[in-house]
Enzyme design. Structure first.
Site, PDB file in Angstrom:
ATOM      1  N   LEU A   1      10.310  34.427  38.693  1.00 60.11           N
ATOM      2  CA  LEU A   1      10.757  34.120  40.059  1.00 60.11           C
ATOM      3  C   LEU A   1      11.932  33.154  40.013  1.00 60.11           C
ATOM      4  O   LEU A   1      11.941  32.203  39.229  1.00 60.11           O
ATOM      5  CB  LEU A   1       9.616  33.503  40.869  1.00 60.11           C
TER       6      LEU A   1
ATOM      7  N   LEU B   1      12.609  28.474  48.907  1.00 55.06           N
ATOM      8  CA  LEU B   1      11.345  28.346  48.176  1.00 55.06           C
ATOM      9  C   LEU B   1      10.682  29.700  47.942  1.00 55.06           C
ATOM     10  O   LEU B   1      10.649  30.557  48.819  1.00 55.06           O
ATOM     11  CB  LEU B   1      10.387  27.442  48.956  1.00 55.06           C
ATOM     12  N   HIS B   2      10.160  29.871  46.736  1.00 56.94           N
ATOM     13  CA  HIS B   2       9.396  31.068  46.392  1.00 56.94           C
ATOM     14  C   HIS B   2       8.080  30.621  45.759  1.00 56.94           C
ATOM     15  O   HIS B   2       7.804  29.413  45.663  1.00 56.94           O
ATOM     16  CB  HIS B   2      10.206  31.989  45.465  1.00 56.94           C
TER      17      HIS B   2
ATOM     18  N   HIS C   1       8.050  27.699  43.259  1.00 57.70           N
ATOM     19  CA  HIS C   1       8.060  26.351  43.839  1.00 57.70           C
ATOM     20  C   HIS C   1       6.684  26.008  44.414  1.00 57.70           C
ATOM     21  O   HIS C   1       6.189  24.893  44.258  1.00 57.70           O
ATOM     22  CB  HIS C   1       9.064  26.262  44.997  1.00 57.70           C
TER      23      HIS C   1
ATOM     24  N   ASP D   1      12.928  26.614  33.994  1.00 59.08           N
ATOM     25  CA  ASP D   1      14.162  25.902  33.619  1.00 59.08           C
ATOM     26  C   ASP D   1      13.816  24.995  32.440  1.00 59.08           C
ATOM     27  O   ASP D   1      13.719  23.772  32.578  1.00 59.08           O
ATOM     28  CB  ASP D   1      14.674  25.095  34.813  1.00 59.08           C
TER      29      ASP D   1
ATOM     30  N   ARG E   1      17.639  32.996  42.876  1.00 58.68           N
ATOM     31  CA  ARG E   1      18.788  33.904  42.731  1.00 58.68           C
ATOM     32  C   ARG E   1      18.380  35.376  42.782  1.00 58.68           C
ATOM     33  O   ARG E   1      19.249  36.242  42.910  1.00 58.68           O
ATOM     34  CB  ARG E   1      19.511  33.637  41.411  1.00 58.68           C
TER      35      ARG E   1
ATOM     36  N   VAL F   1       6.281  31.353  37.025  1.00 56.76           N
ATOM     37  CA  VAL F   1       5.559  32.360  37.822  1.00 56.76           C
ATOM     38  C   VAL F   1       6.405  33.638  37.802  1.00 56.76           C
ATOM     39  O   VAL F   1       7.630  33.586  37.928  1.00 56.76           O
ATOM     40  CB  VAL F   1       5.344  31.866  39.268  1.00 56.76           C
TER      41      VAL F   1
HETATM   42  O1  PAF Z   1      15.561  23.072  39.472  1.00 64.44           O
HETATM   43  C1  PAF Z   1      16.164  22.809  40.525  1.00 64.44           C
HETATM   44  O2  PAF Z   1      15.925  23.391  41.587  1.00 64.44           O
HETATM   45  C2  PAF Z   1      17.225  21.694  40.530  1.00 64.44           C
HETATM   46  O3  PAF Z   1      17.930  21.703  39.333  1.00 64.44           O
HETATM   47  C3  PAF Z   1      16.645  20.303  40.824  1.00 64.44           C
HETATM   48  C4  PAF Z   1      15.668  19.861  39.755  1.00 64.44           C
HETATM   49  C5  PAF Z   1      15.949  20.318  42.181  1.00 64.44           C
HETATM   50  C6  PAF Z   1      17.773  19.265  40.883  1.00 64.44           C
HETATM   51  O4  PAF Z   1      18.705  19.581  41.877  1.00 64.44           O
END
Ligand code: PAF
Length: 291
Positions: A186, A35-36, A39, A152, A189, A178
């Protein structure tokens, strides 16, 4: 506050059934951990809008198209728990692969249209894996609201499409990307970048924003995208997988920003693949794009 960790579907269902009986509004923030701040911004938005918040942590093997990418994906549940503790999360749901995909599992959710091209073309099976696990997470958590990042952007469209097509009773809430102070979006990776790669990485966002401004000001998209590709490589990236102008609301390929649009990119720097996207505004009645 300690965040209770739930590992099984049956335990989760018991907890959520009680919340539903109380009339609570339940939100889910699906994650793969590591988590960053991106998230955590989704979690804060969920806490603001819902009575009960579930964060899911599951590194979904079905959405990885390369075994080395899956094994190398950063994992640190203990640190994730510490980051979530002050935020008012009610449950961390962290099933293992056998709980999510038991022996004999044979179902795939496949979303057409918006999953095609861009990441869908370069990562075969990726969006089937995302759509399958997200559908399961929605059904397991019984959430009324689900929070996803615009970082995403194609994934967000895939999830919206599947919710509409399968009549899933969940509202998808999109939250802005963010960025680091230098503009780098962010991403879990980013920890894989070497120090010199980290210096180069933020140039991608700078080029994207500049290109968006140029297209908004009337530059022809084809030429602006070709120049941006060159600029990304000149900046030190090793490969540009795709750089495309798409409709913001349907991801249709566009030759000009003649409606609200999005510039989306995937590029490699060393062994790390980064994606990013920025809005391209369309001011109707303003300077028209030259096609
Ligand atoms: O964006 C992500 O971290 C993943 O693709 C998700 C939505 C948690 C599904 O595994």
């Amino acid at each position: 506050m300690n965040v209770p960790i739930v590992r099984t579907i049956s335990d989760l269902r018991r907890i959520v059934a009680e919340w539903h009986r109380e009339g609570a509004r339940v939100a889910v923030v699906p994650t793969m951990g590591a988590l960053h701040e991106g998230h955590l911004s989704l979690v804060r938005a969920a806490v603001d809008r819902a009575d009960r918040v579930i964060v899911t942590l599951f590194v979904n093997p079905k959405q990885f198209d390369s075994a080395t990418d899956l094994t190398g994906y950063p994992r640190n549940e203990a640190e994730d728990v510490v980051k979530l503790a002050p935020l008012g999360v009610h449950v961390l749901y962290a099933p293992d692969a056998a709980e999510m995909y038991p022996q004999g599992f044979a179902t795939t959710i496949s979303v057409g249209g918006v999953s095609e091209g861009m990441c869908g073309a370069y990562r075969p099976g990726h969006f089937d894996g995302v759509a399958t696990v997200v559908t399961k997470l929605f059904l397991q958590t019984g959430a009324h609201l689900a929070f996803f990042g615009e970082k995403d952007f194609q994934q967000l469209h895939v999830v919206r499409r599947l919710v509409r097509d399968l009549d899933l009773p969940v509202e998808i809430v999109a939250c802005p990307t963010v960025r680091e102070p230098d503009g780098l979006a962010l991403s879990s990776r980013n920890v894989r970048l070497s120090a010199p790669e980290r210096q180069v990485a933020p140039k991608l966002a700078g080029i994207l924003f500049d290109t968006a401004r140029r297209i908004e000001a009337g530059a022809a998209a084809e030429g602006a995208l070709a120049e941006a590709r060159r600029a990304i490589l000149d900046a030190g990236y090793d490969e540009v997988e795709y750089l495309e102008l798409r409709g913001a609301d349907d991801l249709a390929p566009l030759a000009a920003a003649d409606r609200p649009a999005r510039l989306l990119v995937a590029a490699w720097i060393g062994e790390t693949r980064l994606i990013d996207n920025v809005p391209v505004q369309y001011a109707s009645g303003g300077i028209g794009p030259k096609i």
